[in-house]
Write a protein that holds these residues in place. Structure first.
Motif, PDB file in Angstrom:
ATOM      1  N   CYS A 634      13.012 -10.036  -8.672  1.00  0.00           N
ATOM      2  CA  CYS A 634      12.654 -11.446  -8.801  1.00  0.00           C
ATOM      3  C   CYS A 634      11.605 -11.645  -9.891  1.00  0.00           C
ATOM      4  CB  CYS A 634      12.140 -11.984  -7.464  1.00  0.00           C
ATOM      5  SG  CYS A 634      13.417 -12.192  -6.206  1.00  0.00           S
ATOM      6  N   ILE A 635      10.624 -10.749  -9.953  1.00  0.00           N
ATOM      7  CA  ILE A 635       9.596 -10.852 -10.991  1.00  0.00           C
ATOM      8  C   ILE A 635      10.213 -10.683 -12.372  1.00  0.00           C
ATOM      9  CG2 ILE A 635       7.548  -9.708 -11.922  1.00  0.00           C
ATOM     10  CD1 ILE A 635       6.690  -9.132  -9.063  1.00  0.00           C
ATOM     11  N   LYS A 636      11.165  -9.788 -12.488  1.00  0.00           N
ATOM     12  CA  LYS A 636      11.827  -9.587 -13.769  1.00  0.00           C
ATOM     13  C   LYS A 636      12.616 -10.823 -14.181  1.00  0.00           C
ATOM     14  CE  LYS A 636      14.859  -6.334 -16.199  1.00  0.00           C
ATOM     15  NZ  LYS A 636      15.676  -5.112 -16.072  1.00  0.00           N
ATOM     16  N   ARG A 637      13.139 -11.554 -13.197  1.00  0.00           N
ATOM     17  CA  ARG A 637      13.907 -12.763 -13.500  1.00  0.00           C
ATOM     18  C   ARG A 637      13.022 -13.980 -13.719  1.00  0.00           C
ATOM     19  NH1 ARG A 637      18.671 -13.060  -9.068  1.00  0.00           N
ATOM     20  NH2 ARG A 637      19.352 -14.755 -10.433  1.00  0.00           N
ATOM     21  N   GLY A 638      11.709 -13.811 -13.522  1.00  0.00           N
ATOM     22  CA  GLY A 638      10.802 -14.910 -13.846  1.00  0.00           C
ATOM     23  C   GLY A 638       9.940 -15.407 -12.728  1.00  0.00           C
ATOM     24  N   TYR A 639       9.951 -14.729 -11.575  1.00  0.00           N
ATOM     25  CA  TYR A 639       9.150 -15.201 -10.444  1.00  0.00           C
ATOM     26  C   TYR A 639       7.667 -14.977 -10.710  1.00  0.00           C
ATOM     27  CZ  TYR A 639       6.927 -15.118  -5.847  1.00  0.00           C
ATOM     28  OH  TYR A 639       6.081 -15.328  -4.791  1.00  0.00           O
ATOM     29  N   VAL A 640       6.882 -16.047 -10.588  1.00  0.00           N
ATOM     30  CA  VAL A 640       5.427 -15.980 -10.721  1.00  0.00           C
ATOM     31  C   VAL A 640       4.832 -16.667  -9.502  1.00  0.00           C
ATOM     32  CG1 VAL A 640       3.413 -16.615 -12.093  1.00  0.00           C
ATOM     33  CG2 VAL A 640       5.563 -16.033 -13.232  1.00  0.00           C
ATOM     34  N   PRO A 641       4.152 -15.940  -8.607  1.00  0.00           N
ATOM     35  CA  PRO A 641       3.614 -16.567  -7.391  1.00  0.00           C
ATOM     36  C   PRO A 641       2.548 -17.596  -7.722  1.00  0.00           C
ATOM     37  CG  PRO A 641       2.794 -14.324  -7.630  1.00  0.00           C
ATOM     38  CD  PRO A 641       3.848 -14.504  -8.678  1.00  0.00           C
ATOM     39  N   GLN A 642       2.534 -18.664  -6.941  1.00  0.00           N
ATOM     40  CA  GLN A 642       1.554 -19.725  -7.108  1.00  0.00           C
ATOM     41  C   GLN A 642       0.388 -19.492  -6.153  1.00  0.00           C
ATOM     42  OE1 GLN A 642       1.921 -22.059  -9.520  1.00  0.00           O
ATOM     43  NE2 GLN A 642       3.794 -20.984 -10.081  1.00  0.00           N
ATOM     44  N   GLY A 643      -0.693 -18.957  -6.654  1.00  0.00           N
ATOM     45  CA  GLY A 643      -1.871 -18.726  -5.827  1.00  0.00           C
ATOM     46  C   GLY A 643      -1.584 -17.718  -4.722  1.00  0.00           C
ATOM     47  N   ASN A 644      -1.979 -18.077  -3.505  1.00  0.00           N
ATOM     48  CA  ASN A 644      -1.811 -17.199  -2.353  1.00  0.00           C
ATOM     49  C   ASN A 644      -0.518 -17.464  -1.595  1.00  0.00           C
ATOM     50  OD1 ASN A 644      -4.312 -15.936  -2.768  1.00  0.00           O
ATOM     51  ND2 ASN A 644      -5.387 -17.577  -1.704  1.00  0.00           N
ATOM     52  N   LYS A 645       0.364 -18.273  -2.171  1.00  0.00           N
ATOM     53  CA  LYS A 645       1.593 -18.630  -1.468  1.00  0.00           C
ATOM     54  C   LYS A 645       2.724 -17.633  -1.693  1.00  0.00           C
ATOM     55  CE  LYS A 645       0.648 -23.606  -1.612  1.00  0.00           C
ATOM     56  NZ  LYS A 645       1.141 -24.937  -2.045  1.00  0.00           N
ATOM     57  N   GLY A 646       2.530 -16.685  -2.585  1.00  0.00           N
ATOM     58  CA  GLY A 646       3.606 -15.760  -2.900  1.00  0.00           C
ATOM     59  C   GLY A 646       3.106 -14.331  -2.992  1.00  0.00           C
ATOM     60  N   TYR A 647       4.019 -13.457  -3.418  1.00  0.00           N
ATOM     61  CA  TYR A 647       3.743 -12.027  -3.503  1.00  0.00           C
ATOM     62  C   TYR A 647       3.607 -11.596  -4.957  1.00  0.00           C
ATOM     63  CZ  TYR A 647       4.551 -10.623   1.360  1.00  0.00           C
ATOM     64  OH  TYR A 647       4.444 -10.426   2.709  1.00  0.00           O
ATOM     65  N   THR A 648       2.511 -10.913  -5.249  1.00  0.00           N
ATOM     66  CA  THR A 648       2.443 -10.067  -6.433  1.00  0.00           C
ATOM     67  C   THR A 648       2.709  -8.638  -5.965  1.00  0.00           C
ATOM     68  OG1 THR A 648       0.062  -9.713  -6.148  1.00  0.00           O
ATOM     69  CG2 THR A 648       0.746 -11.588  -7.517  1.00  0.00           C
ATOM     70  N   LEU A 649       2.973  -7.752  -6.906  1.00  0.00           N
ATOM     71  CA  LEU A 649       3.195  -6.357  -6.522  1.00  0.00           C
ATOM     72  C   LEU A 649       1.945  -5.763  -5.872  1.00  0.00           C
ATOM     73  CD1 LEU A 649       5.268  -4.977  -9.530  1.00  0.00           C
ATOM     74  CD2 LEU A 649       6.048  -5.356  -7.184  1.00  0.00           C
ATOM     75  N   ALA A 650       0.768  -6.153  -6.364  1.00  0.00           N
ATOM     76  CA  ALA A 650      -0.466  -5.630  -5.776  1.00  0.00           C
ATOM     77  C   ALA A 650      -0.631  -6.101  -4.336  1.00  0.00           C
ATOM     78  CB  ALA A 650      -1.664  -6.062  -6.623  1.00  0.00           C
ATOM     79  N   ARG A 651      -0.347  -7.373  -4.105  1.00  0.00           N
ATOM     80  CA  ARG A 651      -0.471  -7.878  -2.731  1.00  0.00           C
ATOM     81  C   ARG A 651       0.577  -7.251  -1.825  1.00  0.00           C
ATOM     82  NH1 ARG A 651      -1.071 -14.179  -0.746  1.00  0.00           N
ATOM     83  NH2 ARG A 651      -1.310 -13.708   1.465  1.00  0.00           N
ATOM     84  N   PHE A 652       1.765  -7.051  -2.353  1.00  0.00           N
ATOM     85  CA  PHE A 652       2.823  -6.416  -1.558  1.00  0.00           C
ATOM     86  C   PHE A 652       2.382  -5.031  -1.098  1.00  0.00           C
ATOM     87  CE2 PHE A 652       6.464  -3.571  -1.346  1.00  0.00           C
ATOM     88  CZ  PHE A 652       7.275  -4.227  -0.446  1.00  0.00           C
ATOM     89  N   GLU A 653       1.800  -4.261  -2.006  1.00  0.00           N
ATOM     90  CA  GLU A 653       1.364  -2.911  -1.632  1.00  0.00           C
ATOM     91  C   GLU A 653       0.253  -2.961  -0.592  1.00  0.00           C
ATOM     92  OE1 GLU A 653       2.974  -0.370  -2.367  1.00  0.00           O
ATOM     93  OE2 GLU A 653       4.277  -1.218  -3.911  1.00  0.00           O
ATOM     94  N   LYS A 654      -0.624  -3.950  -0.672  1.00  0.00           N
ATOM     95  CA  LYS A 654      -1.667  -4.090   0.343  1.00  0.00           C
ATOM     96  C   LYS A 654      -1.066  -4.396   1.711  1.00  0.00           C
ATOM     97  CE  LYS A 654      -5.506  -5.560  -2.627  1.00  0.00           C
ATOM     98  NZ  LYS A 654      -6.482  -6.647  -2.897  1.00  0.00           N
ATOM     99  N   VAL A 655      -0.041  -5.239   1.727  1.00  0.00           N
ATOM    100  CA  VAL A 655       0.617  -5.571   2.999  1.00  0.00           C
ATOM    101  C   VAL A 655       1.293  -4.335   3.575  1.00  0.00           C
ATOM    102  CG1 VAL A 655       2.464  -6.936   4.040  1.00  0.00           C
ATOM    103  CG2 VAL A 655       0.906  -8.000   2.408  1.00  0.00           C
ATOM    104  N   VAL A 656       1.933  -3.551   2.718  1.00  0.00           N
ATOM    105  CA  VAL A 656       2.608  -2.337   3.185  1.00  0.00           C
ATOM    106  C   VAL A 656       1.604  -1.354   3.782  1.00  0.00           C
ATOM    107  CG1 VAL A 656       3.920  -0.325   2.435  1.00  0.00           C
ATOM    108  CG2 VAL A 656       4.538  -2.593   1.594  1.00  0.00           C
ATOM    109  N   LYS A 657       0.426  -1.249   3.146  1.00  0.00           N
ATOM    110  CA  LYS A 657      -0.592  -0.321   3.636  1.00  0.00           C
ATOM    111  C   LYS A 657      -1.353  -0.868   4.842  1.00  0.00           C
ATOM    112  CE  LYS A 657      -1.362   1.740  -0.925  1.00  0.00           C
ATOM    113  NZ  LYS A 657      -2.348   1.942  -2.027  1.00  0.00           N
ATOM    114  N   GLY A 658      -1.152  -2.149   5.156  1.00  0.00           N
ATOM    115  CA  GLY A 658      -1.863  -2.745   6.275  1.00  0.00           C
ATOM    116  C   GLY A 658      -3.223  -3.298   5.927  1.00  0.00           C
TER     117      GLY A 658
END
Length: 693
Positions: A634-658
């Motif tokens: 999705c990021i490659k196709r143009g997805y850019v999260p708006q503030g805290n409403k979406g996922y960046t790769l960094a936030r995704f990794e934090k969620v995975v790690k708990g």
């Protein structure tokens, strides 16, 4: 390519522009099959194309007139035009030859999108005797340029055009961030009035242009279809970073700001306005400020936009703008946008300004009450409404609806419902409009449903049914009937699970069948996407009953209705999320989740809610690697999260790690509640009332 364009790459518009300018584009079909074409542009309000779509027979040609609309003042010399056109074409199959163009392109966008061919045309503003108009040459990009473009994730789909006087080393590859719109045949844009729905600026894939949910490809030829702008990857500059260079003079800044406003480039227009405020404030007039305000209100408003629009109102006051023709409409626009963004302080400020000017219009009063209700300032809303009513304000449905909800939410006990019922009784005694009466019945019954009051909801709806046909059922009434049918279904299913009696199972099926009928009636009558809540409830009920096929049928009907309303409503992704979460729980069907995601109308990979619902569903099912791959795509196709409403790769990794909660969980915490918990409480109260009866 099956078509040939003449001119092939560049459209040259010659001065003067105050009288308009027309360029002829010839499209030749070089294939033995009929070809359909459609022309789109990045500057919707500046150009019109006649015709903007059509079909061309085998080995035939067609000429199109591309008209640049007249400007109020000629653009400064040396102004670089960044407008572009996109020509889409596709070979037609025999069964498609007799189809209307609107239906044809709807089918192509849905079923044959990969077969579309694209050609770009660049606009150039030249002098009548410009010697460079015919001295451009085609230079094929070198391998180094191609590698650089790939590193920047920008696709090179057309050869570069440079003057013969320029060297190839002067070519700079930059990411293209543009917004394509279908060219229109209209001569001018319709004026914008306060209170209408703004258009949305969103992003799209760099390789496959996609329609934004604001406009429909099935609209008449005199209207335009807006495409999403090209996507940005995280490595690219943020929105607004590639603004034009500062103007050389106030005259150039004014002309450039007007140009950006006509092209609906509010960010660039605001940058020119700020330069003028800093360096040549005295050159700005009321007309310039109103033009910029009108441009900003045509996009989906954010809190930062509300702050900028408030600054424009202050500027209008300093300029001594006429209250009736300029200042009052501007204040109303800002108030409505602030209410939509839930900024009560700005709403109160704008309302005070309107009150000083004279009588405030009723829709504005309703917006003030609504924002107070949404921000849970129930006492203030009720006190303000009582003040208006004491001053002789007539009873209106919108007032009563808001006050009924405020009374019910302010006091969650029986007393709140009793006060809401009193307001409802007063309204139906004095109201004569059938539609307003039907909506009032629907609101009151829905309040009972939310509290799980089975008897109150049924009594209210029965009174409405007794008044037919004088009072027709509206979409809000069918929404209540859907909610009631789903609650009755859950009640009978609980009885069946407890007793195992076939009678309870048959009653549950009957209630679900009624819910199916009601939700279709609601979709047929509603012109707003609110029916998505009913669709979501019915689909969830079908899945609880183990009937996935019926849930898909309801979802298909919802998708078809959204396609019909494209251009008037924004697509809600919650119904798709119901099926996504259901499929994700089966580890063997996670591929079906991504397939379902691709069938969502519009550009779901650009919207936070759609991306988050898939990522969270895959994470909940333990599919971490698949969720990570999906997010990267999705990021490659143009997805850019708006503030805290979406996922960046960094936030995704934090969620995975708990180390952080998921986006969905964080949103519920910020909202201070849980919709699923409230629904469960209503279901439990509904069952308790049924047992007591």
């Amino acid at each position: 390519m099956s078509i040939k364009l003449d001119p092939p790459v560049r459209l040259s518009f010659q001065r003067p522009f105050t009288n308009g300018c027309t360029v002829t584009l010839a499209i030749t079909n070089r294939d033995d099959a009929t070809v359909a074409f459609k022309v789109k542009t990045t500057a919707l309000k500046q150009y019109c194309v006649r015709p903007n779509s059509g079909t061309i027979g085998p080995r035939e040609a067609m000429k199109l007139d591309i008209i640049l609309q007249p400007t109020t003042a000629d653009l400064p010399l040396g102004f670089k035009c960044k407008d572009r056109f996109l020509v889409q074409s596709i070979k037609l199959m025999p069964a498609e030859l007799s189809m209307p163009l609107a239906d044809l392109w709807a089918k192509v966008e849905k079923e044959r999108k990969d077969e579309l061919q694209y050609r770009k045309l660049y606009c150039v503003f030249v002098e009548p005797d410009d010697p460079t108009a015919s001295t451009t040459t085609m230079i094929t990009p070198s391998r180094a340029v191609v590698r650089l473009a790939a590193a920047m994730r920008a696709s090179i789909t057309a050869p570069c055009i440079v003057s013969t006087r320029a060297s190839a080393s002067a070519i700079a590859v930059q990411p293209v961030i543009r917004k394509y719109s279908a060219a229109t045949g209209a001569d001018h844009a319709a004026p914008v009035t306060p209170g209408t729905t703004p258009t949305t600026e969103s992003t799209s894939s760099p390789t496959e242009p996609a329609f934004s949910p604001n406009e429909s490809d099935s609209t008449p030829s005199d209207r335009a279809t807006t495409l999403s702008p090209r996507a940005r990857s995280p490595s690219r500059p943020s929105r607004g970073a590639n603004l034009p260079k500062p103007p050389a003079s106030p005259q150039e800044a004014l002309a450039r700001m007007a140009h950006h406003c006509r092209a609906r480039r509010s960010i660039s227009a605001w940058a020119d306005y700020q330069w003028l405020v800093t360096h040549a404030r005295e050159t700005l007039t009321v007309e310039h400020v109103m033009l910029l305000l009108n441009t900003m209100r045509q996009r989906q408003a954010t809190r930062s936009d509300v702050a900028q629009m408030s600054a424009l109102v202050t500027h209008l006051e300093n300029l001594g703008a006429d209250k009736e023709s300029a200042l009052a409409p501007a204040v109303e626009v800002v108030l409505v946008r602030a209410a939509q963004c839930k900024v009560p302080d700005v709403v109160a400020d704008m309302y005070a300004k309107l009150a000083e000017m004279g009588e405030v219009r009723r829709p504005i009063k309703a917006a003030v009450l609504n924002v107070l209700k949404k921000t849970k300032r129930y006492n203030e809303a009720i006190a303000l409404a009582d003040k208006w009513r004491a001053a002789g304000e007539p009873v209106m449905f919108v007032y009563n609806r808001i006050l009924m909800e405020c009374e019910a939410e302010r006091d969650h006990g029986p007393a709140g419902l009793l006060r809401a019922q009193a307001l409802f009784d007063e309204f139906i005694r004095n109201e004569e409009s059938p539609d307003a009466l039907a909506k009032a019945y629907g609101v009151m019954a829905l309040l009972y449903v939310r509290r799980g009051d089975r008897l109150g909801a049924r009594t209210t709806m029965q009174h409405l049914l007794d008044r037919r046909p004088a009072v027709p059922l509206t979409a809000s009434c069918y929404h209540v009937l859907v909610k009631m049918a789903v609650l009755d279904f859950d009640l009978e299913m609980a009885r069946f699970a407890e007793t195992g009696r076939a009678e309870a199972r048959d009653k549950a099926r009957a209630h679900l069948a009624r819910a199916d009928q009601f939700v279709r009636q609601e979709m047929a009558r509603s012109q707003k996407p609110l029916f998505s809540m009913s669709v979501e409830a019915v689909m969830a009920a079908h899945l609880r009953a183990g009937d996935e096929a019926s849930a898909r049928v309801v979802l298909d009907a919802y998708t078809a209705r959204c396609n019909e309303l494209t251009g008037r409503v924004r697509i809600k992704y919650a119904p798709f999320g119901v099926l996504v979460r259901h499929l994700a729980m089966d580890t063997e069907r996670t591929e079906a989740v991504e397939h379902l995601f691709e069938t969502i109308p519009g550009s779901p990979y650009l919207h936070d809610y759609a991306v988050v619902m898939v990522v969270d569903a895959l994470l909940a099912a333990g599919q971490t690697d698949r969720a990570r791959t999906f997010l990267k795509r999705c990021i490659k196709r143009g997805y850019v999260p708006q503030g805290n409403k979406g996922y960046t790769l960094a936030r995704f990794e934090k969620v995975v790690k708990g180390d952080a909660p998921s986006v969905t969980a964080a949103g519920r915490i910020a909202a201070g509640g849980n919709d699923a918990g409230e629904e469960g409480q209503a279901r439990a109260a509904w069952a308790a009332k049924a047992e007591s009866e």
